[in-house]
Write a protein that holds these residues in place. Sequence first.
Motif, mmCIF file in Angstrom:
data_model
loop_
_atom_site.group_PDB
_atom_site.id
_atom_site.type_symbol
_atom_site.label_atom_id
_atom_site.label_comp_id
_atom_site.label_asym_id
_atom_site.label_seq_id
_atom_site.Cartn_x
_atom_site.Cartn_y
_atom_site.Cartn_z
ATOM 1 N N SER A 153 0.859 -1.189 0.000
ATOM 2 C CA SER A 153 0.000 0.000 0.000
ATOM 3 C C SER A 153 0.889 1.231 0.000
ATOM 4 N N GLU A 154 0.259 2.390 0.153
ATOM 5 C CA GLU A 154 1.027 3.634 0.259
ATOM 6 C C GLU A 154 1.721 3.757 1.600
ATOM 7 N N TYR A 185 -3.160 -5.260 -3.282
ATOM 8 C CA TYR A 185 -3.269 -3.903 -2.740
ATOM 9 C C TYR A 185 -4.129 -3.939 -1.485
ATOM 10 N N ASP A 188 -7.744 -2.976 -1.677
ATOM 11 C CA ASP A 188 -8.695 -3.938 -2.241
ATOM 12 C C ASP A 188 -9.188 -4.914 -1.170
ATOM 13 N N GLU A 275 -3.751 -3.254 -12.339
ATOM 14 C CA GLU A 275 -4.671 -2.124 -12.205
ATOM 15 C C GLU A 275 -4.521 -1.477 -10.832
ATOM 16 N N SER A 276 -4.461 -2.299 -9.805
ATOM 17 C CA SER A 276 -4.326 -1.764 -8.445
ATOM 18 C C SER A 276 -2.942 -1.182 -8.200
ATOM 19 N N PHE A 278 -1.092 0.378 -10.426
ATOM 20 C CA PHE A 278 -1.100 1.705 -11.037
ATOM 21 C C PHE A 278 -1.816 2.707 -10.136
ATOM 22 N N TYR A 279 -2.923 2.280 -9.548
ATOM 23 C CA TYR A 279 -3.685 3.170 -8.670
ATOM 24 C C TYR A 279 -2.853 3.564 -7.452
ATOM 25 N N CYS A 280 -2.204 2.577 -6.840
ATOM 26 C CA CYS A 280 -1.383 2.849 -5.653
ATOM 27 C C CYS A 280 -0.209 3.758 -5.993
ATOM 28 N N LYS A 282 -0.019 5.899 -8.388
ATOM 29 C CA LYS A 282 -0.539 7.241 -8.663
ATOM 30 C C LYS A 282 -0.728 8.012 -7.364
ATOM 31 N N ARG A 283 -1.226 7.328 -6.345
ATOM 32 C CA ARG A 283 -1.431 7.981 -5.054
ATOM 33 C C ARG A 283 -0.096 8.368 -4.416
#
Length: 295
Positions: A153-154, A185, A188, A275-276, A278-280, A282-283
């Motif tokens: 995660s972040e 992630y 999720d 997909e997840s 990329f989202y993480c 990006k954050r």
Amino acid sequence: MNILVTGANGQLGREMQRLGAVSPNNYLFTDVAELDITDAAAVRACVTEHRIEAIVNCAAYTNVERAEEDEETADRLNRQAVENLARTAAETGALLVHVSTDYVFDGRASEPYTEECPTAPLGAYGRTKRAGEEAVVKAGCRYLILRTAWLYSEYGNNFLKTMLRLTAERESLNVVFDQVGTPTYAGDLALAIFSILEGGLDRGNEGIYHFSDEGVCSWYDFAVEIARAAGHDKCRIAPCRTAEYPTKAPRPAYSVLDKSKLKRTFGIEIPHWRESMFYCLKRILSQPNQPTEKP
């Protein structure tokens, strides 16, 4: 509903906090400073005082290497503390949602592990996590045990953040390609738990379930995708074998989890790991001053 979340400052706990903030239910977020779950009396008092109806245990001893040297501490957090939560849940009628791991398997399979596959942990971390599962079942409480894998995660320290830092600093890097699983992630997994609780889907569906993101890759593949997505093209990432980097704790070579039971039971759609990822990313990258790892 009153819901207690333990280990709230960890990767999964932080994601649960984000979701709990928009819920009509009452979430009580605790970490060791607020509630020591190795203290049975403290757990009982907290659950009773706040009239807790569901407990989400995100707390765990997750340092796989250190667990080999200090199995006693790992056992205290991964088994004894879990037993305290499970017994209290049994006494009060609360639901216990407990997060476990792919490390309960030996990694010798050639197809995804189902919930019915025999467990055979290779090291101290896996042994103590499996003991925690057994403690939950033995306590006789209502429970959902969710096994997951390769969590990131972040927040905190994890493989994605380590690779993000190393591929920015180094010209070359070796990463193992003979350990295969699924990056997951934490957001999720948190959303899956949140959806089950908020929808009251646990009733009549107690048991062990597997959750990870969709797809399969090696740690090498994951590292390559992280570097590519972050634009760290100058770092050359080479595949290597686990034997080239011996560790104290043995790792399962294959730990892909079959999620069919969870998807069928709860109707949850699970995103692909890319997909997840990329989202993480990006954050993380949208906050340039955020360190890639906790000191």
